[in-house]
Design a protein around this motif. Structure first.
Motif, PDB file in Angstrom:
ATOM      1  N   ASP A 125     -19.118 -16.410 -29.041  1.00 49.11           N
ATOM      2  CA  ASP A 125     -18.945 -15.704 -27.780  1.00 49.11           C
ATOM      3  C   ASP A 125     -17.518 -15.883 -27.252  1.00 49.11           C
ATOM      4  O   ASP A 125     -17.245 -15.654 -26.077  1.00 49.11           O
ATOM      5  CB  ASP A 125     -19.948 -16.191 -26.731  1.00 49.11           C
ATOM      6  N   LEU A 126     -16.609 -16.293 -28.139  1.00 50.48           N
ATOM      7  CA  LEU A 126     -15.223 -16.554 -27.757  1.00 50.48           C
ATOM      8  C   LEU A 126     -14.381 -15.293 -27.907  1.00 50.48           C
ATOM      9  O   LEU A 126     -14.239 -14.752 -28.999  1.00 50.48           O
ATOM     10  CB  LEU A 126     -14.640 -17.673 -28.640  1.00 50.48           C
ATOM     11  N   LYS A 127     -13.826 -14.837 -26.794  1.00 54.97           N
ATOM     12  CA  LYS A 127     -12.970 -13.653 -26.809  1.00 54.97           C
ATOM     13  C   LYS A 127     -11.510 -14.086 -26.798  1.00 54.97           C
ATOM     14  O   LYS A 127     -11.084 -14.866 -25.942  1.00 54.97           O
ATOM     15  CB  LYS A 127     -13.268 -12.747 -25.604  1.00 54.97           C
ATOM     16  N   LEU A 128     -10.750 -13.563 -27.753  1.00 53.86           N
ATOM     17  CA  LEU A 128      -9.333 -13.869 -27.867  1.00 53.86           C
ATOM     18  C   LEU A 128      -8.517 -12.612 -27.611  1.00 53.86           C
ATOM     19  O   LEU A 128      -8.957 -11.494 -27.906  1.00 53.86           O
ATOM     20  CB  LEU A 128      -9.013 -14.399 -29.264  1.00 53.86           C
ATOM     21  N   SER A 129      -7.322 -12.796 -27.078  1.00 55.20           N
ATOM     22  CA  SER A 129      -6.430 -11.649 -26.929  1.00 55.20           C
ATOM     23  C   SER A 129      -5.979 -11.210 -28.317  1.00 55.20           C
ATOM     24  O   SER A 129      -5.657 -12.035 -29.175  1.00 55.20           O
ATOM     25  CB  SER A 129      -5.233 -12.004 -26.046  1.00 55.20           C
ATOM     26  N   ALA A 130      -5.991  -9.893 -28.546  1.00 53.05           N
ATOM     27  CA  ALA A 130      -5.663  -9.354 -29.876  1.00 53.05           C
ATOM     28  C   ALA A 130      -4.288  -9.802 -30.337  1.00 53.05           C
ATOM     29  O   ALA A 130      -4.036  -9.970 -31.534  1.00 53.05           O
ATOM     30  CB  ALA A 130      -5.751  -7.827 -29.853  1.00 53.05           C
ATOM     31  N   LEU A 131      -3.381 -10.005 -29.399  1.00 52.74           N
ATOM     32  CA  LEU A 131      -2.107 -10.654 -29.672  1.00 52.74           C
ATOM     33  C   LEU A 131      -2.187 -12.048 -29.063  1.00 52.74           C
ATOM     34  O   LEU A 131      -2.415 -12.202 -27.865  1.00 52.74           O
ATOM     35  CB  LEU A 131      -0.946  -9.864 -29.064  1.00 52.74           C
ATOM     36  N   THR A 132      -2.060 -13.044 -29.897  1.00 54.95           N
ATOM     37  CA  THR A 132      -2.186 -14.441 -29.462  1.00 54.95           C
ATOM     38  C   THR A 132      -0.835 -15.119 -29.570  1.00 54.95           C
ATOM     39  O   THR A 132      -0.077 -14.879 -30.527  1.00 54.95           O
ATOM     40  CB  THR A 132      -3.234 -15.163 -30.324  1.00 54.95           C
ATOM     41  N   PHE A 133      -0.509 -15.958 -28.588  1.00 57.71           N
ATOM     42  CA  PHE A 133       0.787 -16.642 -28.600  1.00 57.71           C
ATOM     43  C   PHE A 133       0.795 -17.723 -29.673  1.00 57.71           C
ATOM     44  O   PHE A 133      -0.032 -18.635 -29.668  1.00 57.71           O
ATOM     45  CB  PHE A 133       1.075 -17.275 -27.241  1.00 57.71           C
ATOM     46  N   GLY A 134       1.743 -17.644 -30.601  1.00 57.06           N
ATOM     47  CA  GLY A 134       1.916 -18.663 -31.629  1.00 57.06           C
ATOM     48  C   GLY A 134       2.990 -19.645 -31.195  1.00 57.06           C
ATOM     49  O   GLY A 134       4.143 -19.269 -30.997  1.00 57.06           O
TER      50      GLY A 134
END
Length: 327
Positions: free
Chosen positions: A10-19
């Motif tokens: 149920d974890l939603k991540l931003s399609a662009l994630t900060f590396g």
């Protein structure tokens, strides 16, 4: 921003994630702490709520910066992804590489994912990140000296204790993923993928699609190569790992820039940079859940986030695919 659910969770991540590798200042030349903090905060302000880091990035420095950057943000509004299994402070496992820390002192980095080591690493990460749980805890590299089951039994314990929500892997092949799955639920694999590095399409990507595993694509801009900003003869700062990487020879840069020149008219027609076009292409690829992208300052972070607004038709994606040079 677009948000995507990590497979089977149920974890939603931003399609662009900060590396946050470069934010740690290790192997990327000098990074200013205030610039890194501003980059993370600007990313969040522009919808990038997910941050990927690791203890090895600056030997704890990246995690500390992330912890400072998100202070004051409600914990359920940000997703922390970090890793385990690379030790610079313990002589166990397999020697991975020799390097220098941020003070210029020599360090030996070992791949080691023994049970007690993982428990300690998690506690250290929680302290540096100033949080009481990690959303996605990923084994950084396969450890040939420790049974996979032992490593993920430790992660299971952390999940039971509420210190970790979900388990993932990084740089695993399909066989290793299947073995890890015997011990715990593996939600994702963080693995390199870009227009000029599509090796995972042969085996790992089909496995993840078939078994409903998310792929977190790292180095989608191939560490800056696909920005089009590098020219033959570029001199990297001292300590920048790209100086000796085969992707950054003069011939490679020249070939890549010739390819990017063919994409430039499409980017200009969409009022976008080449980087933004590349990022949008990446998250449109089958099986790719999110793309990790770093930024050295707030301006770069804002530009990266704006890539989400670009739209590509199936025909445009096929046009790009047809132009991509062979691996």
């Amino acid at each position: 921003m677009e948000y995507r659910t990590l497979a089977g969770t149920d974890l939603k991540l931003s399609a662009l994630t900060f590396g946050a590798w470069a934010a740690g200042g290790w192997m990327w030349g000098t990074t200013e702490r205030k610039d890194a903090l501003q980059a993370i905060r600007a990313s969040y302000d522009n919808g990038i709520t997910s941050i990927d880091t690791a203890p090895i990035y600056g030997q704890g420095n990246s995690e500390e910066i992330v912890g400072e950057a998100i202070a004051g943000i409600p914990r359920d509004k940000v997703q922390i992804l970090t890793k385990f299994g690379l030790r610079w402070d313990l002589d166990k496992g397999r020697l991975s590489m020799r390097s220098k820390d941020l003070k210029g002192e020599s360090i030996n980095i070992h791949i080691y994912a023994g049970k007690e080591s993982i428990i300690k690493e998690c506690e250290d990460s929680l302290r540096r990140l100033k949080t009481d749980y990690i959303d996605l805890y990923q084994l950084h590299w396969p450890d040939p000296t420790t049974p996979i089951a032992e490593s993920f039994e430790a992660v299971n314990r952390l999940i039971e204790q509420g210190k970790v929500r979900y388990a993932g892997v990084s740089n695993y092949n399909a066989e290793q993923m299947a073995e890890a799955e015997k011990t715990t639920f593996i939600a994702s694999n963080q693995i390199p993928y870009s227009m000029v590095n599509r090796r995972i399409e042969k085996e790992t990507l089909p496995y993840c699609i078939k078994h409903h595993k998310s792929i977190l694509a790292y180095s989608p801009l191939e560490r800056g190569l696909l920005t089009g900003k590098l020219k033959p003869g570029h001199e990297f700062a001292e300590g920048d790992h790209r100086a000796t990487n085969s992707y950054f020879t003069d011939d490679s840069i020249e070939r890549t820039n010739a390819f990017l020149a063919k994409l430039k008219p499409m980017a200009e027609a969409k009022d976008a940079t080449l980087s933004q076009l590349v990022l949008r292409w990446t998250i449109e690829q089958p099986g790719i859940t999110i793309a990790l992208v770093g930024a050295r300052n707030a301006e770069q972070a804002i530009q990266n986030a704006a890539a989400i607004h670009i739209k590509l038709t199936p025909e445009e994606i096929q046009f790009i695919n047809d132009l991509i040079p062979p691996a």
